[in-house]
Write a protein that holds these residues in place. Structure first.
Motif, PDB file in Angstrom:
ATOM      1  N   PRO A 327     -59.081  41.621 -71.835  1.00 39.61           N
ATOM      2  CA  PRO A 327     -60.502  41.537 -71.503  1.00 39.61           C
ATOM      3  C   PRO A 327     -61.135  40.335 -72.194  1.00 39.61           C
ATOM      4  N   GLU A 328     -62.363  40.057 -71.855  1.00 36.45           N
ATOM      5  CA  GLU A 328     -63.136  39.041 -72.570  1.00 36.45           C
ATOM      6  C   GLU A 328     -63.240  39.495 -74.028  1.00 36.45           C
ATOM      7  N   LEU A 329     -62.895  38.639 -74.973  1.00 37.43           N
ATOM      8  CA  LEU A 329     -62.884  39.072 -76.373  1.00 37.43           C
ATOM      9  C   LEU A 329     -64.312  39.097 -76.936  1.00 37.43           C
ATOM     10  N   PRO A 330     -64.537  39.942 -77.946  1.00 40.72           N
ATOM     11  CA  PRO A 330     -65.914  40.138 -78.432  1.00 40.72           C
ATOM     12  C   PRO A 330     -66.641  38.852 -78.816  1.00 40.72           C
ATOM     13  N   SER A 331     -65.952  37.910 -79.477  1.00 40.75           N
ATOM     14  CA  SER A 331     -66.655  36.698 -79.908  1.00 40.75           C
ATOM     15  C   SER A 331     -67.106  35.884 -78.691  1.00 40.75           C
ATOM     16  N   VAL A 332     -66.258  35.845 -77.671  1.00 40.45           N
ATOM     17  CA  VAL A 332     -66.597  35.100 -76.453  1.00 40.45           C
ATOM     18  C   VAL A 332     -67.755  35.797 -75.738  1.00 40.45           C
ATOM     19  N   ARG A 333     -67.670  37.130 -75.690  1.00 42.72           N
ATOM     20  CA  ARG A 333     -68.718  37.911 -75.026  1.00 42.72           C
ATOM     21  C   ARG A 333     -70.054  37.740 -75.753  1.00 42.72           C
ATOM     22  N   ARG A 334     -70.011  37.758 -77.089  1.00 40.59           N
ATOM     23  CA  ARG A 334     -71.252  37.610 -77.858  1.00 40.59           C
ATOM     24  C   ARG A 334     -71.919  36.277 -77.550  1.00 40.59           C
ATOM     25  N   GLU A 335     -71.085  35.210 -77.500  1.00 37.55           N
ATOM     26  CA  GLU A 335     -71.650  33.887 -77.198  1.00 37.55           C
ATOM     27  C   GLU A 335     -72.279  33.862 -75.814  1.00 37.55           C
ATOM     28  N   ARG A 336     -71.591  34.504 -74.855  1.00 36.02           N
ATOM     29  CA  ARG A 336     -72.104  34.532 -73.488  1.00 36.02           C
ATOM     30  C   ARG A 336     -73.436  35.297 -73.441  1.00 36.02           C
ATOM     31  N   LEU A 337     -73.461  36.486 -74.090  1.00 33.43           N
ATOM     32  CA  LEU A 337     -74.680  37.299 -74.041  1.00 33.43           C
ATOM     33  C   LEU A 337     -75.829  36.617 -74.774  1.00 33.43           C
ATOM     34  N   GLN A 338     -75.482  35.928 -75.878  1.00 35.21           N
ATOM     35  CA  GLN A 338     -76.532  35.228 -76.628  1.00 35.21           C
ATOM     36  C   GLN A 338     -77.232  34.204 -75.713  1.00 35.21           C
ATOM     37  N   ALA A 339     -76.416  33.500 -74.921  1.00 34.14           N
ATOM     38  CA  ALA A 339     -76.999  32.514 -73.998  1.00 34.14           C
ATOM     39  C   ALA A 339     -77.748  33.219 -72.876  1.00 34.14           C
ATOM     40  N   GLU A 340     -77.130  34.247 -72.282  1.00 31.05           N
ATOM     41  CA  GLU A 340     -77.768  34.939 -71.150  1.00 31.05           C
ATOM     42  C   GLU A 340     -79.072  35.622 -71.547  1.00 31.05           C
ATOM     43  N   TRP A 341     -79.077  36.170 -72.757  1.00 31.95           N
ATOM     44  CA  TRP A 341     -80.261  36.916 -73.198  1.00 31.95           C
ATOM     45  C   TRP A 341     -81.236  36.026 -73.972  1.00 31.95           C
ATOM     46  N   ASN A 342     -80.843  34.754 -74.142  1.00 26.09           N
ATOM     47  CA  ASN A 342     -81.711  33.795 -74.799  1.00 26.09           C
ATOM     48  C   ASN A 342     -82.076  34.232 -76.222  1.00 26.09           C
ATOM     49  N   LEU A 343     -81.055  34.521 -77.021  1.00 26.93           N
ATOM     50  CA  LEU A 343     -81.269  35.042 -78.376  1.00 26.93           C
ATOM     51  C   LEU A 343     -81.021  33.967 -79.424  1.00 26.93           C
ATOM     52  N   SER A 344     -81.730  34.072 -80.538  1.00 24.66           N
ATOM     53  CA  SER A 344     -81.408  33.228 -81.693  1.00 24.66           C
ATOM     54  C   SER A 344     -80.210  33.852 -82.406  1.00 24.66           C
ATOM     55  N   GLY A 345     -79.622  33.095 -83.339  1.00 28.14           N
ATOM     56  CA  GLY A 345     -78.514  33.641 -84.124  1.00 28.14           C
ATOM     57  C   GLY A 345     -78.947  34.889 -84.883  1.00 28.14           C
ATOM     58  N   ALA A 346     -80.179  34.884 -85.386  1.00 24.85           N
ATOM     59  CA  ALA A 346     -80.677  36.035 -86.150  1.00 24.85           C
ATOM     60  C   ALA A 346     -80.847  37.252 -85.238  1.00 24.85           C
TER      61      ALA A 346
END
Ligand SMILES: [Zn+2]
Length: 506
Positions: A327-346
């Motif tokens: 599957p898509e690995l968690p670190s890759v998924r987190r990066e994708r969701l961060q961009a899709e959801w427009n989130l800051s690192g915090a």
């Protein structure tokens, strides 16, 4: 054998000034296969003692092991996800030692020919004081072995064998497939070493969970970490003598155990002593480690290739097929969701720390906006989880139900305040959001005939405010809206109330 215990420890910052820590992690993961590693017994947690057993996992004479294809596949999945090479040919090895909960008096494991070798796992350490640090933890090996049974010591105060009246043995766990993941020494992290270890175990747990090969519950022991710690004088190219702290069973304990070992070892070295090569036990209550047994060396176990099993030679096509199915690995998924959801690192860290990424993703998939999903899970629902001492995911409300609440708000059928009451009802087991709205009569009142009476009352009760609105100060309508909301116990449609007031007085 125990080492001499120093009476004091060296304060952490001082220890780090003189010594460089190296850490290593050996993590055991119980696989969630249907059967045990070498027999058909169920590989389930718990159960009546000694009911998940057969001649093979009890080591009775004449019984022979047959490896589980699923367990080998799961191990390869883990190895590939950790960027390891998968051996084209390897063997199981017999590790000889006596332990009452190990019925054969040996454990079938892997020794010098592990299934997976030489990988890595990238971890991010966010101590909340600036930019998160990125560390690549080298993976030395991932191998497959059978778990032991469990001893239960009865009559002692601590549950340990010392002081117990008698002991009972449960072999249900004997033979459950266990994957051991061993890092290379992780150096150069300085004062962040304990946080790096914690981040590593957290990331590893997420990776393994994403692979659907284990439920990785530290509290139930399906993920167990042993942490190695050593200190070397700053600038030294040689690693110091390590200690191994056993079965540290929470992320917080991983961090505390290493910190306490750094302070203890520094005091030993400061006093001119030598750190003993030994296993140690971490105590949750005091936050310190105490000496266990002196550490065995590999040769003490008299490993030899397991004669009851043929060598293991996974076909290349099979390995590649497993690789393609990852599957898509968690670190890759987190990066994708961060961009899709427009989130800051915090923002992302907050979601991770609350263990809410999956919940928010599922709520967004069920139709809520990611922003609404975050708002409910990190706000109201986190507060409820905290109050009741449950994990967020264990709250009796589903992402689809949270999405429905958000939808009812967006459509104007619920106010935020009413939505919180709906959530009360869902959490109390009164049914889904729509059922709770009906049963508790919580829908927003936007019907003009019902609202007009309340508006008239509010105007009558606040004649001066009404005059100001008549004079063109429509901003004053807020006071009357507030009065109507109060009179209707928050159930009025505030926007509609404002319109009615302005119409009536405008
Ligand atoms: Zn069995």
């Amino acid at each position: 054998m125990t080492s001499a215990q120093p009476l004091s420890v060296t304060p952490y910052a001082e220890a780090l000034g003189r010594y460089e820590p190296a850490i290593g992690l050996e993590t055991h993961v119980e696989l969630g296969t249907r059967t045990k590693l070498f027999c058909g017994c169920p590989a389930q947690f718990g159960g009546e003692p000694n009911t998940h057993v057969c001649p093979v996992c009890l080591g009775l004479p004449g019984s022979l092991p047959v490896p589980s294809r699923a367990a080998i596949e799961y191990t390869i999945r883990i190895g590939l996800a950790l960027n390891c090479s998968i051996a084209g040919w390897c063997r199981f090895a017999r590790k000889n030692y006596f332990y009452p909960d190990m019925p054969k008096d040996f454990q079938i494991s892997q020794y010098d020919e592990p299934l997976c070798t030489d990988g890595w796992l990238d971890v991010t350490v966010d101590e909340g004081d600036g930019e998160p640090a990125h560390v690549r933890a080298g993976i030395e090996r991932v191998h497959l072995e059978e778990d032991t049974g469990k001893s239960l010591h009865v009559g002692g105060a601590t549950g340990r064998i010392h002081g117990a009246d008698y002991s009972l043995v449960d072999y249900n766990r004997a033979g459950i497939p266990l994957v051991e993941i061993v890092t290379k020494p992780i150096t150069g992290t300085g004062a962040a070493a304990p946080a790096v270890a914690r981040a590593y175990v957290a990331e590893l747990r997420e990776v393994i969970r994403s692979l659907s090969v284990s439920d990785v519950r530290m509290e139930e022991g399906s993920l167990r970490a042993d942490v190695n710690t050593s200190l070397a004088p700053r600038g030294s190219a040689v690693l110091g003598t390590r200690t191994e702290t056993k079965n540290v069973n929470s992320l917080r304990s991983v961090e505390r155990a290493i910190r306490s070992e750094i302070e203890r070892q520094a005091a030993v070295l400061d006093a001119g002593g030598a750190v003993a090569l030994e296993t140690r036990h971490f105590h949750e209550d005091t936050g310190i480690t105490t000496a266990g047994r002196s550490k065995e060396e590999a040769e003490d176990y008299r490993y030899f290739p397991e004669p009851d099993l043929v060598p293991l030679a996974p076909a290349r096509e099979w390995v590649e097929q497993i690789r393609r199915s990852l599957p898509e690995l968690p670190s890759v998924r987190r990066e994708r969701l961060q961009a899709e959801w427009n989130l800051s690192g915090a923002d992302l860290s907050a979601l991770r720390n609350a263990d809410a990424i999956d919940l928010v993703a599922a709520t967004a998939e069920a139709g809520a906006s990611p922003a609404d999903a975050r708002k409910w899970w990190l706000g109201e629902l986190s507060r409820r989880a905290h109050e009741t001492g449950t994990e967020l995911a264990a709250l009796p409300i589903t992402p689809a139900q949270v999405a429905r609440v958000a939808e009812l708000i967006a459509s104007g059928a619920l106010s935020d305040r009413l939505a919180r009451e709906v959530i009360d009802g869902v959490l109390a087991g009164e049914g889904g959001p729509d059922q709770v709205v009906t049963a508790r009569g919580l829908a927003v009142v936007s019907d003009d005939s019902a609202l007009t009476a309340a508006v008239e009352q509010a105007i009558a009760a606040n004649p001066e405010v009404a005059d100001r609105i008549r004079g063109g100060k429509t901003a004053a309508a807020g006071v009357l809206v507030g009065a109507v909301m109060k009179a209707t116990r928050g159930q009025a449609d505030a926007a509609r109330v404002r319109e009615l007031i302005v119409q009536r007085l405008g």
